[in-house]
Design an enzyme around this catalytic site. Structure first.
Site, PDB file in Angstrom:
ATOM      1  N   GLY A 184       0.784  -1.237  -0.109  1.00  0.00           N
ATOM      2  CA  GLY A 184       0.083   0.008  -0.006  1.00  0.00           C
ATOM      3  C   GLY A 184       0.920   1.483  -0.025  1.00  0.00           C
ATOM      4  O   GLY A 184       1.998   1.197   0.700  1.00  0.00           O
ATOM      5  N   THR A 195       6.141  -6.690   1.988  1.00  0.00           N
ATOM      6  CA  THR A 195       7.116  -6.447   1.229  1.00  0.00           C
ATOM      7  C   THR A 195       8.420  -6.832   1.862  1.00  0.00           C
ATOM      8  O   THR A 195       9.519  -7.408   1.184  1.00  0.00           O
ATOM      9  CB  THR A 195       7.252  -5.019   0.913  1.00  0.00           C
ATOM     10  OG1 THR A 195       6.109  -4.518   0.342  1.00  0.00           O
ATOM     11  CG2 THR A 195       8.392  -4.585  -0.020  1.00  0.00           C
ATOM     12  N   ASP A 244      -0.001   1.431   9.464  1.00  0.00           N
ATOM     13  CA  ASP A 244      -0.027   0.742  10.724  1.00  0.00           C
ATOM     14  C   ASP A 244       0.661   0.549  11.732  1.00  0.00           C
ATOM     15  O   ASP A 244       0.469   0.263  13.102  1.00  0.00           O
ATOM     16  CB  ASP A 244      -0.315  -0.657  10.090  1.00  0.00           C
ATOM     17  CG  ASP A 244      -1.881  -0.968   9.257  1.00  0.00           C
ATOM     18  OD1 ASP A 244      -2.625   0.120   9.518  1.00  0.00           O
ATOM     19  OD2 ASP A 244      -2.028  -1.954   8.889  1.00  0.00           O
ATOM     20  N   ARG A 276     -25.095  12.475  19.602  1.00  0.00           N
ATOM     21  CA  ARG A 276     -24.977  11.151  18.898  1.00  0.00           C
ATOM     22  C   ARG A 276     -23.712  10.356  19.509  1.00  0.00           C
ATOM     23  O   ARG A 276     -22.886  11.124  19.879  1.00  0.00           O
ATOM     24  CB  ARG A 276     -24.910  11.403  17.420  1.00  0.00           C
ATOM     25  CG  ARG A 276     -26.138  11.817  16.543  1.00  0.00           C
ATOM     26  CD  ARG A 276     -25.792  12.051  15.198  1.00  0.00           C
ATOM     27  NE  ARG A 276     -26.856  12.331  14.328  1.00  0.00           N
ATOM     28  CZ  ARG A 276     -27.016  12.781  13.142  1.00  0.00           C
ATOM     29  NH1 ARG A 276     -25.902  13.125  12.646  1.00  0.00           N
ATOM     30  NH2 ARG A 276     -28.167  12.826  12.528  1.00  0.00           N
ATOM     31  N   HIS A 312      -5.641  -3.305  10.689  1.00  0.00           N
ATOM     32  CA  HIS A 312      -6.141  -4.993  10.743  1.00  0.00           C
ATOM     33  C   HIS A 312      -5.617  -5.544  12.049  1.00  0.00           C
ATOM     34  O   HIS A 312      -6.492  -6.208  12.533  1.00  0.00           O
ATOM     35  CB  HIS A 312      -5.838  -5.657   9.574  1.00  0.00           C
ATOM     36  CG  HIS A 312      -6.573  -5.258   8.346  1.00  0.00           C
ATOM     37  ND1 HIS A 312      -7.992  -5.471   8.396  1.00  0.00           N
ATOM     38  CD2 HIS A 312      -6.113  -4.701   7.231  1.00  0.00           C
ATOM     39  CE1 HIS A 312      -8.342  -5.199   7.167  1.00  0.00           C
ATOM     40  NE2 HIS A 312      -7.410  -4.476   6.600  1.00  0.00           N
ATOM     41  N   ARG A 358     -24.067   6.889  14.547  1.00  0.00           N
ATOM     42  CA  ARG A 358     -23.489   6.884  13.046  1.00  0.00           C
ATOM     43  C   ARG A 358     -22.114   6.482  12.959  1.00  0.00           C
ATOM     44  O   ARG A 358     -21.304   6.632  14.095  1.00  0.00           O
ATOM     45  CB  ARG A 358     -23.719   8.611  12.774  1.00  0.00           C
ATOM     46  CG  ARG A 358     -25.015   9.082  12.491  1.00  0.00           C
ATOM     47  CD  ARG A 358     -25.973   8.486  11.508  1.00  0.00           C
ATOM     48  NE  ARG A 358     -27.187   9.081  11.321  1.00  0.00           N
ATOM     49  CZ  ARG A 358     -28.345   8.689  11.854  1.00  0.00           C
ATOM     50  NH1 ARG A 358     -27.971   7.501  12.531  1.00  0.00           N
ATOM     51  NH2 ARG A 358     -29.561   9.218  11.681  1.00  0.00           N
ATOM     52  N   TYR A 386      -9.292   4.966   3.039  1.00  0.00           N
ATOM     53  CA  TYR A 386      -7.988   5.331   2.183  1.00  0.00           C
ATOM     54  C   TYR A 386      -7.609   6.694   2.469  1.00  0.00           C
ATOM     55  O   TYR A 386      -6.480   7.281   1.982  1.00  0.00           O
ATOM     56  CB  TYR A 386      -7.889   5.019   0.974  1.00  0.00           C
ATOM     57  CG  TYR A 386      -8.051   3.366   0.624  1.00  0.00           C
ATOM     58  CD1 TYR A 386      -6.945   2.478   0.957  1.00  0.00           C
ATOM     59  CD2 TYR A 386      -9.078   2.801   0.061  1.00  0.00           C
ATOM     60  CE1 TYR A 386      -6.869   1.326   0.656  1.00  0.00           C
ATOM     61  CE2 TYR A 386      -9.079   1.497  -0.290  1.00  0.00           C
ATOM     62  CZ  TYR A 386      -8.069   0.640   0.323  1.00  0.00           C
ATOM     63  OH  TYR A 386      -7.893  -0.546   0.148  1.00  0.00           O
ATOM     64  N   VAL A 387      -8.432   7.451   2.952  1.00  0.00           N
ATOM     65  CA  VAL A 387      -7.996   9.196   3.125  1.00  0.00           C
ATOM     66  C   VAL A 387      -7.076   9.010   4.128  1.00  0.00           C
ATOM     67  O   VAL A 387      -6.101  10.138   4.189  1.00  0.00           O
ATOM     68  CB  VAL A 387      -9.305   9.908   3.888  1.00  0.00           C
ATOM     69  CG1 VAL A 387      -9.545   9.405   5.196  1.00  0.00           C
ATOM     70  CG2 VAL A 387      -8.975  11.268   3.567  1.00  0.00           C
ATOM     71  N   GLN A 388      -6.834   8.168   4.770  1.00  0.00           N
ATOM     72  CA  GLN A 388      -5.707   8.189   5.799  1.00  0.00           C
ATOM     73  C   GLN A 388      -4.042   7.968   5.194  1.00  0.00           C
ATOM     74  O   GLN A 388      -3.099   8.215   5.601  1.00  0.00           O
ATOM     75  CB  GLN A 388      -5.669   7.044   7.043  1.00  0.00           C
ATOM     76  CG  GLN A 388      -6.898   7.325   7.800  1.00  0.00           C
ATOM     77  CD  GLN A 388      -7.394   5.994   8.605  1.00  0.00           C
ATOM     78  OE1 GLN A 388      -6.975   5.713   9.690  1.00  0.00           O
ATOM     79  NE2 GLN A 388      -8.171   5.279   7.736  1.00  0.00           N
TER      80      GLN A 388
END
Length: 373
Positions: A12, A113, A135, A170, A179, A291, A297-299
């Protein structure tokens, strides 16, 4: 002394990769008189010999750019799909290495990798790697390239969600990447003032989370922010996962192994729905509207932080120096305020998770954050 070095980026994309390429390339050119070529799209570019000479022109202006100018892929040298078949293509990659008369190949990537690069080292290639993943879970290094930027993005998202959570009374459940390791969710949760933080290392009990949220509500705080790592599991799900892993390990024949493998794959495939299910469960248990925001993937994207630009430059420069010295079979590790080579073998299949006595966890508990246990 090395004269020709190749480099690729795999897995990634992460912020800071271009800074590392620039640090490696400029150090190679100005200090060591090394010619650097970059292979496009990870190990597949190495296979097909698709490359670019990384000279001053190619390296100019890339320090602040996110992603990687070389492109990337998740191909595995030993198990690469070529011609519709899964094949071991390492020998073909060795040919490319020799064709360019490379003295070393630099591989920038995450845990997968590192493992793939080590398999090429087994074929006689001089390999040097750089640890990069948001990560932050690669073994034998204090931090990985890209983590700092992702941490800042996730923290900023939690900051922004506070206002809407407060305004609408909220529960906002924020899913953060990770992960198998909770560094990103934990760091962003503590930095962003999340009320609940859930990470893979600590199986959570929905009842405990409910108690914490209702306690806040009774004290006049009618909103809660829940930061959850995408790999976090409830106590029940963690036990189910372990049962499936045990079944797979104890399978006695191919039929049993295939069945257990399918069940385990189905279990993990369902993982993407667990944050939504948690939100729905908390809404039922607390009576408060809930909510979900999934950062995804913005990270990975955007301009790298100053720290990742600096770290990428440091790592790249260290790699150039190691290549010039003829060092190989190592990963450039971050130890304290310095970088040092560690045996690549010591990194392969080693995942760096959050220790249960880590200061970040202790800090979270001290300020009253619920960790779901």
């Amino acid at each position: 002394m090395a004269k020709n070095v190749g480099v690729l980026t795999a897995g990634g994309d992460t912020p800071g990769l271009n800074a590392a390429l620039r640090g490696l390339g400029k150090s190679a050119i100005h200090q060591f008189d090394i010619q650097l070529i970059g292979f496009y799209d990870g190990f597949r570019g190495l296979l097909h010999d698709r490359y670019i000479v990384l000279d001053e022109t190619a390296l100019s202006g890339i320090l602040t750019i996110g992603g990687t100018i070389l492109g990337t892929s998740r191909d595995k040298p030993e198990k690469m799909v070529v011609g519709g078949k899964v094949q071991d293509m390492r020998e073909a990659m060795v040919e490319t290495y020799r064709k360019h008369r490379l003295d070393a190949l630099v591989c920038m990537g995450g845990g997968g990798t590192q493992k793939n690069a080590y398999s090429l080292a087994d074929k006689g290639l001089n390999i040097i790697t750089i640890p990069k993943t948001i990560d932050n879970d690669i073994g034998n290094t204090d931090v990985t390239l890209g983590f700092d930027t992702a941490l800042g993005i996730a923290t900023d998202a939690i900051d922004r969600l506070h206002s809407t959570a407060h305004s609408h009374h909220r529960i906002i459940v924020v899913e953060v990447m990770g992960h198998n390791a909770g560094w990103l969710a934990l760091g962003a949760g503590v930095s962003g003032g999340a009320d609940v933080i859930l990470i893979p290392e600590i199986p959570y009990d929905p009842e405990k989370i409910t108690e914490a949220i209702l306690l806040r509500s009774r004290s006049g705080k009618h909103f809660s922010i829940v930061a959850v790592s995408e790999g976090a599991l409830s106590v029940q799900d963690r036990q189910r996962e372990q049962d499936l892993l045990d079944e797979k390990a104890n399978a006695k024949n191919k039929k049993e192994k295939d069945k257990s493998k399918e069940e385990l794959e189905a279990f993990y495939a369902h993982q993407s729905n667990r944050t939504i299910e948690l939100s729905q469960s908390l809404e039922k248990l607390t009576g408060l509207e809930s909510r979900v925001t999934i950062l995804g993937y913005v990270q990975r994207g955007g301009t790298p932080s100053a720290r990742d630009r600096l770290l990428g430059s440091e790592l790249g420069g260290t790699v150039a120096a190691l290549a010039a010295e003829g060092k190989a079979g190592v990963m450039v590790s971050v130890k304290g305020q310095s970088t040092k080579p560690v045996p690549l073998k010591s990194v392969v299949n080693v995942r760096r998770t959050v220790p249960l006595d880590h200061i970040w966890l202790e800090t979270a508990r001290r300020v009253g954050t619920c960790l779901g246990d």
